[in-house]
Design a protein around this motif. Structure first.
Motif, PDB file in Angstrom:
ATOM      1  N   GLY A  60      -1.793   2.559   4.685  1.00  0.00           N
ATOM      2  CA  GLY A  60      -1.847   1.391   5.557  1.00  0.00           C
ATOM      3  C   GLY A  60      -1.325   1.658   6.953  1.00  0.00           C
ATOM      4  O   GLY A  60      -1.005   0.732   7.681  1.00  0.00           O
ATOM      5  N   ASP A  61      -1.244   2.932   7.322  1.00  0.00           N
ATOM      6  CA  ASP A  61      -0.734   3.314   8.634  1.00  0.00           C
ATOM      7  C   ASP A  61      -1.879   3.493   9.632  1.00  0.00           C
ATOM      8  O   ASP A  61      -3.054   3.459   9.280  1.00  0.00           O
ATOM      9  N   TRP A  62      -1.512   3.725  10.877  1.00  0.00           N
ATOM     10  CA  TRP A  62      -2.477   4.024  11.931  1.00  0.00           C
ATOM     11  C   TRP A  62      -2.894   5.475  11.803  1.00  0.00           C
ATOM     12  O   TRP A  62      -2.179   6.283  11.219  1.00  0.00           O
ATOM     13  N   PRO A  63      -4.037   5.839  12.367  1.00  0.00           N
ATOM     14  CA  PRO A  63      -4.462   7.243  12.316  1.00  0.00           C
ATOM     15  C   PRO A  63      -3.455   8.156  13.013  1.00  0.00           C
ATOM     16  O   PRO A  63      -2.673   7.710  13.855  1.00  0.00           O
ATOM     17  N   ALA A  64      -3.506   9.428  12.667  1.00  0.00           N
ATOM     18  CA  ALA A  64      -2.617  10.414  13.281  1.00  0.00           C
ATOM     19  C   ALA A  64      -2.835  10.426  14.786  1.00  0.00           C
ATOM     20  O   ALA A  64      -3.936  10.227  15.270  1.00  0.00           O
ATOM     21  N   GLY A  65      -1.774  10.626  15.521  1.00  0.00           N
ATOM     22  CA  GLY A  65      -1.849  10.640  16.977  1.00  0.00           C
ATOM     23  C   GLY A  65      -1.482   9.309  17.608  1.00  0.00           C
ATOM     24  O   GLY A  65      -1.293   9.223  18.813  1.00  0.00           O
ATOM     25  N   THR A  66      -1.386   8.266  16.805  1.00  0.00           N
ATOM     26  CA  THR A  66      -0.962   6.967  17.321  1.00  0.00           C
ATOM     27  C   THR A  66       0.536   7.036  17.596  1.00  0.00           C
ATOM     28  O   THR A  66       1.287   7.607  16.791  1.00  0.00           O
ATOM     29  N   PRO A  67       0.997   6.464  18.700  1.00  0.00           N
ATOM     30  CA  PRO A  67       2.441   6.500  18.982  1.00  0.00           C
ATOM     31  C   PRO A  67       3.255   5.922  17.824  1.00  0.00           C
ATOM     32  O   PRO A  67       2.847   4.959  17.174  1.00  0.00           O
ATOM     33  N   ARG A  68       4.386   6.543  17.586  1.00  0.00           N
ATOM     34  CA  ARG A  68       5.227   6.177  16.442  1.00  0.00           C
ATOM     35  C   ARG A  68       5.666   4.711  16.488  1.00  0.00           C
ATOM     36  O   ARG A  68       5.723   4.048  15.471  1.00  0.00           O
ATOM     37  N   TRP A  69       5.953   4.187  17.682  1.00  0.00           N
ATOM     38  CA  TRP A  69       6.439   2.807  17.778  1.00  0.00           C
ATOM     39  C   TRP A  69       5.354   1.824  17.352  1.00  0.00           C
ATOM     40  O   TRP A  69       5.661   0.778  16.780  1.00  0.00           O
ATOM     41  N   ILE A  70       4.091   2.145  17.613  1.00  0.00           N
ATOM     42  CA  ILE A  70       3.002   1.265  17.167  1.00  0.00           C
ATOM     43  C   ILE A  70       2.895   1.317  15.653  1.00  0.00           C
ATOM     44  O   ILE A  70       2.736   0.293  14.992  1.00  0.00           O
ATOM     45  N   ASN A  71       2.999   2.526  15.096  1.00  0.00           N
ATOM     46  CA  ASN A  71       2.906   2.681  13.647  1.00  0.00           C
ATOM     47  C   ASN A  71       4.051   1.955  12.940  1.00  0.00           C
ATOM     48  O   ASN A  71       3.872   1.440  11.847  1.00  0.00           O
ATOM     49  N   ARG A  72       5.218   1.914  13.557  1.00  0.00           N
ATOM     50  CA  ARG A  72       6.357   1.214  12.955  1.00  0.00           C
ATOM     51  C   ARG A  72       6.239  -0.306  13.092  1.00  0.00           C
ATOM     52  O   ARG A  72       6.668  -1.050  12.235  1.00  0.00           O
ATOM     53  N   LEU A  73       5.671  -0.751  14.206  1.00  0.00           N
ATOM     54  CA  LEU A  73       5.640  -2.178  14.518  1.00  0.00           C
ATOM     55  C   LEU A  73       4.461  -2.904  13.897  1.00  0.00           C
ATOM     56  O   LEU A  73       4.597  -4.032  13.426  1.00  0.00           O
ATOM     57  N   LYS A 111       0.828  -1.202   0.000  1.00  0.00           N
ATOM     58  CA  LYS A 111       0.000   0.000   0.000  1.00  0.00           C
ATOM     59  C   LYS A 111       0.867   1.259   0.000  1.00  0.00           C
ATOM     60  O   LYS A 111       0.565   2.225  -0.706  1.00  0.00           O
ATOM     61  N   ARG A 112       1.916   1.240   0.778  1.00  0.00           N
ATOM     62  CA  ARG A 112       2.793   2.418   0.843  1.00  0.00           C
ATOM     63  C   ARG A 112       3.461   2.671  -0.506  1.00  0.00           C
ATOM     64  O   ARG A 112       3.586   3.814  -0.946  1.00  0.00           O
ATOM     65  N   PHE A 113       3.892   1.609  -1.181  1.00  0.00           N
ATOM     66  CA  PHE A 113       4.532   1.789  -2.480  1.00  0.00           C
ATOM     67  C   PHE A 113       3.517   2.167  -3.555  1.00  0.00           C
ATOM     68  O   PHE A 113       3.839   2.903  -4.487  1.00  0.00           O
ATOM     69  N   ARG A 114       2.270   1.675  -3.427  1.00  0.00           N
ATOM     70  CA  ARG A 114       1.235   2.112  -4.364  1.00  0.00           C
ATOM     71  C   ARG A 114       0.947   3.604  -4.186  1.00  0.00           C
ATOM     72  O   ARG A 114       0.718   4.316  -5.159  1.00  0.00           O
ATOM     73  N   SER A 115       0.983   4.066  -2.934  1.00  0.00           N
ATOM     74  CA  SER A 115       0.805   5.499  -2.676  1.00  0.00           C
ATOM     75  C   SER A 115       1.962   6.294  -3.263  1.00  0.00           C
ATOM     76  O   SER A 115       1.761   7.377  -3.831  1.00  0.00           O
ATOM     77  N   ASP A 145       9.143   9.231   2.055  1.00  0.00           N
ATOM     78  CA  ASP A 145       9.218  10.500   1.339  1.00  0.00           C
ATOM     79  C   ASP A 145       7.844  11.019   0.936  1.00  0.00           C
ATOM     80  O   ASP A 145       7.736  12.123   0.414  1.00  0.00           O
ATOM     81  N   LEU A 146       6.806  10.217   1.182  1.00  0.00           N
ATOM     82  CA  LEU A 146       5.459  10.658   0.831  1.00  0.00           C
ATOM     83  C   LEU A 146       5.097  11.894   1.641  1.00  0.00           C
ATOM     84  O   LEU A 146       5.390  11.975   2.831  1.00  0.00           O
ATOM     85  N   PRO A 147       4.449  12.843   1.021  1.00  0.00           N
ATOM     86  CA  PRO A 147       4.048  14.045   1.768  1.00  0.00           C
ATOM     87  C   PRO A 147       2.952  13.720   2.766  1.00  0.00           C
ATOM     88  O   PRO A 147       2.248  12.720   2.647  1.00  0.00           O
ATOM     89  N   SER A 148       2.812  14.578   3.737  1.00  0.00           N
ATOM     90  CA  SER A 148       1.822  14.353   4.791  1.00  0.00           C
ATOM     91  C   SER A 148       0.395  14.470   4.271  1.00  0.00           C
ATOM     92  O   SER A 148      -0.539  14.042   4.942  1.00  0.00           O
ATOM     93  N   GLU A 149       0.202  15.021   3.074  1.00  0.00           N
ATOM     94  CA  GLU A 149      -1.144  15.147   2.505  1.00  0.00           C
ATOM     95  C   GLU A 149      -1.742  13.802   2.110  1.00  0.00           C
ATOM     96  O   GLU A 149      -2.946  13.675   1.947  1.00  0.00           O
ATOM     97  N   VAL A 150      -0.884  12.779   1.914  1.00  0.00           N
ATOM     98  CA  VAL A 150      -1.387  11.457   1.544  1.00  0.00           C
ATOM     99  C   VAL A 150      -2.055  10.852   2.778  1.00  0.00           C
ATOM    100  O   VAL A 150      -1.449  10.775   3.845  1.00  0.00           O
ATOM    101  N   PRO A 151      -3.327  10.442   2.678  1.00  0.00           N
ATOM    102  CA  PRO A 151      -4.045   9.920   3.848  1.00  0.00           C
ATOM    103  C   PRO A 151      -3.376   8.680   4.438  1.00  0.00           C
ATOM    104  O   PRO A 151      -2.856   7.835   3.712  1.00  0.00           O
ATOM    105  N   THR A 152      -3.400   8.584   5.774  1.00  0.00           N
ATOM    106  CA  THR A 152      -2.768   7.441   6.439  1.00  0.00           C
ATOM    107  C   THR A 152      -3.472   6.138   6.070  1.00  0.00           C
ATOM    108  O   THR A 152      -2.834   5.097   5.987  1.00  0.00           O
ATOM    109  N   LYS A 153      -4.768   6.186   5.842  1.00  0.00           N
ATOM    110  CA  LYS A 153      -5.506   4.975   5.457  1.00  0.00           C
ATOM    111  C   LYS A 153      -4.988   4.439   4.128  1.00  0.00           C
ATOM    112  O   LYS A 153      -4.865   3.241   3.933  1.00  0.00           O
ATOM    113  N   GLU A 154      -4.671   5.341   3.216  1.00  0.00           N
ATOM    114  CA  GLU A 154      -4.163   4.940   1.907  1.00  0.00           C
ATOM    115  C   GLU A 154      -2.784   4.301   2.015  1.00  0.00           C
ATOM    116  O   GLU A 154      -2.415   3.459   1.207  1.00  0.00           O
TER     117      GLU A 154
END
Length: 163
Positions: A119-132, A83-87, A108-117
């Motif tokens: 495959g990430d967690w919504p904004a405000g989720t701790p970074r370690w969860i988003n990475r793991l 999903k990230r590479f498709r974005s 390198d994707l800009p922040s304007e690309v939605p997190t859902k697109e």
């Protein structure tokens, strides 16, 4: 003479080649996801089958359940990367974002690309969860949730039956 503050216009052939590179990564992620499912089926069939034929082998059924969870995690990570590479592909193809030529970094994707697109967690989720962990839209997708949940439930049922 060109203005140094103005970035050079990307060559269309460079953009086409960049898109080819990104598409190759997407194809690899898709193939890896298929391989995860292909490897899971014989492992789970053997574990669940052994547990059913050899009564009191609930630990083997739980081993199959553990394998299911492990493969689900791997597959979810492959889907998230895909999903990230498709974005990234969409962003490069549109040309509206300033992404370095031949960059294969989805970060390198800009922040304007939605997190859902992505495959990430919504904004405000701790970074370690988003990475793991892949985001919830990855876990509940048809290629992960619909495939692995029934296999995991079957393992729970078999473990309960042979206990």
């Amino acid at each position: 003479m060109t203005d140094p503050a103005t970035p050079p216009t990307p060559d269309p052939e460079d953009r086409r080649k960049h898109l080819d590179f990104i598409q190759a990564v997407v194809t690899r992620m898709s193939a890896a996801s298929s391989n995860a499912k292909a490897w899971l089926l014989p492992v789970v069939t053997a574990a669940y089958g052994y547990a059913l034929t050899q009564q009191k082998a609930d630990s083997v059924a739980l081993l199959g359940l553990g394998a299911t969870l492990l493969f689900a995690y791997l597959d979810a990570n492959y889907l998230r990367q895909e999903k990230r590479f498709r974005s990234l592909y969409k962003a490069v193809a549109s040309g509206q974002y300033n992404i370095a030529t031949f960059s294969l970094q989805p970060d390198d994707l800009p922040s304007e690309v939605p997190t859902k697109e992505k495959g990430d967690w919504p904004a405000g989720t701790p970074r370690w969860i988003n990475r793991l962990l892949p985001g919830p839209n990855v876990w509940f997708s048809w290629s992960v949730g619909v495939f692995y949940v029934p296999v995991a439930l079957l393992g729970v049922v078999i473990a309960c039956i042979v206990r």
